[in-house]
Scaffold this active site. Sequence first.
Site, mmCIF file in Angstrom:
data_model
loop_
_atom_site.group_PDB
_atom_site.id
_atom_site.type_symbol
_atom_site.label_atom_id
_atom_site.label_comp_id
_atom_site.label_asym_id
_atom_site.label_seq_id
_atom_site.Cartn_x
_atom_site.Cartn_y
_atom_site.Cartn_z
ATOM 1 N N ASP A 296 -4.509 7.866 -3.650
ATOM 2 C CA ASP A 296 -4.274 6.845 -2.621
ATOM 3 C C ASP A 296 -4.450 7.436 -1.226
ATOM 4 O OD1 ASP A 296 -1.947 8.338 -2.473
ATOM 5 O OD2 ASP A 296 -0.593 6.689 -3.002
ATOM 6 N N SER A 297 -4.741 8.729 -1.160
ATOM 7 C CA SER A 297 -5.144 9.351 0.101
ATOM 8 C C SER A 297 -6.381 8.683 0.669
ATOM 9 C CB SER A 297 -5.420 10.845 -0.110
ATOM 10 O OG SER A 297 -6.293 11.051 -1.211
ATOM 11 N N ASP B 244 -4.144 7.623 -9.013
ATOM 12 C CA ASP B 244 -2.830 7.314 -8.461
ATOM 13 C C ASP B 244 -2.407 5.888 -8.765
ATOM 14 O OD1 ASP B 244 -1.875 9.623 -7.279
ATOM 15 O OD2 ASP B 244 -2.825 9.232 -5.349
ATOM 16 N N LYS C 171 -0.943 9.083 -12.025
ATOM 17 C CA LYS C 171 0.063 9.810 -11.250
ATOM 18 C C LYS C 171 0.969 8.839 -10.525
ATOM 19 C CE LYS C 171 -1.136 12.227 -7.507
ATOM 20 N NZ LYS C 171 -0.345 11.603 -6.396
ATOM 21 N N GLU D 180 4.713 8.733 -7.960
ATOM 22 C CA GLU D 180 5.561 9.518 -7.081
ATOM 23 C C GLU D 180 7.031 9.160 -7.289
ATOM 24 O OE1 GLU D 180 4.347 9.128 -3.017
ATOM 25 O OE2 GLU D 180 2.231 9.518 -3.457
ATOM 26 N N GLU E 177 4.200 18.846 -3.837
ATOM 27 C CA GLU E 177 3.570 18.857 -2.521
ATOM 28 C C GLU E 177 4.553 19.310 -1.443
ATOM 29 O OE1 GLU E 177 1.115 15.926 0.576
ATOM 30 O OE2 GLU E 177 1.594 15.236 -1.460
#
Length: 259
Positions: free
Chosen positions: A44-45, A83, A112, A114, A181
């Site tokens: 999602d970067s 993501d 992935k 978070e 991270e």
Amino acid sequence: MSKNLGAWDKAKRDGRKMSMITAYDYPFARMADAAGIDAILVGDSLGMVVAGDADTLRVSLEQIEYHTRIVAKGVQKALLMSDLPFGSYEQSPAQALASATRLIKAGADIVKLEGGEAMVETVAYLSARAVPVCAHIGLTPQYVRQFGGFKRQGKTPEGAARLLQDAIAFAEAGARIVLMEAIPSPLATEITQRIAAPTIGIGAGPGTDGQVLVLHDVLGLNQDHVPAFAKAYLDGAKLIQQAMADYADDVRSVKFPTS
């Protein structure tokens, strides 16, 4: 590196370091795969480095699904990770499964998500339903407003203990990879040694089982916010901008096209 996650477990046991890079389209995915990158992340970067947003929060599931589909066309050997974007999995494990299913069907080998303790149940739920999961802890960009910015995590004894506990809980819940991270290097090393799942670090020092960087940072294309832990292997922005300027000059001077 094989798409088979068992090969990742073996790499951890053998001490073989793994490489991961983001990609958002077919050409770069194909190049990363041909270069021998072990894993490609449709992150999602893309909201920041492709769409120009200040954070990742505006990225939709439909966007990740689209980019996963086109990236998958260029990937033959590397593990493809996608993501789960903000708002696509937090409501319930069932919501997470529905979102993850779309990404798996688009070509992802693993998804992935978070978060910390609140997401352990979701990881277990997905793992029990044939969806491989990477748990992302530490500086989790989707929590940027809660953190008050992109701030390093785990700096206090309490914070470090919480991240260690989260990593262990995620591994026990079935997470196949744990991504860390912007946390202190000694903490990342300790987590890597304490859990059986392979670990990937970004701004977490050399003690993890592998490393991930954003494509635009590696190629020197990110002209906005570049994390201090990133490393550019090419001055891509300067080279590409010069190529465009040379093209414009040739058009104006009628050097291109030729008869």
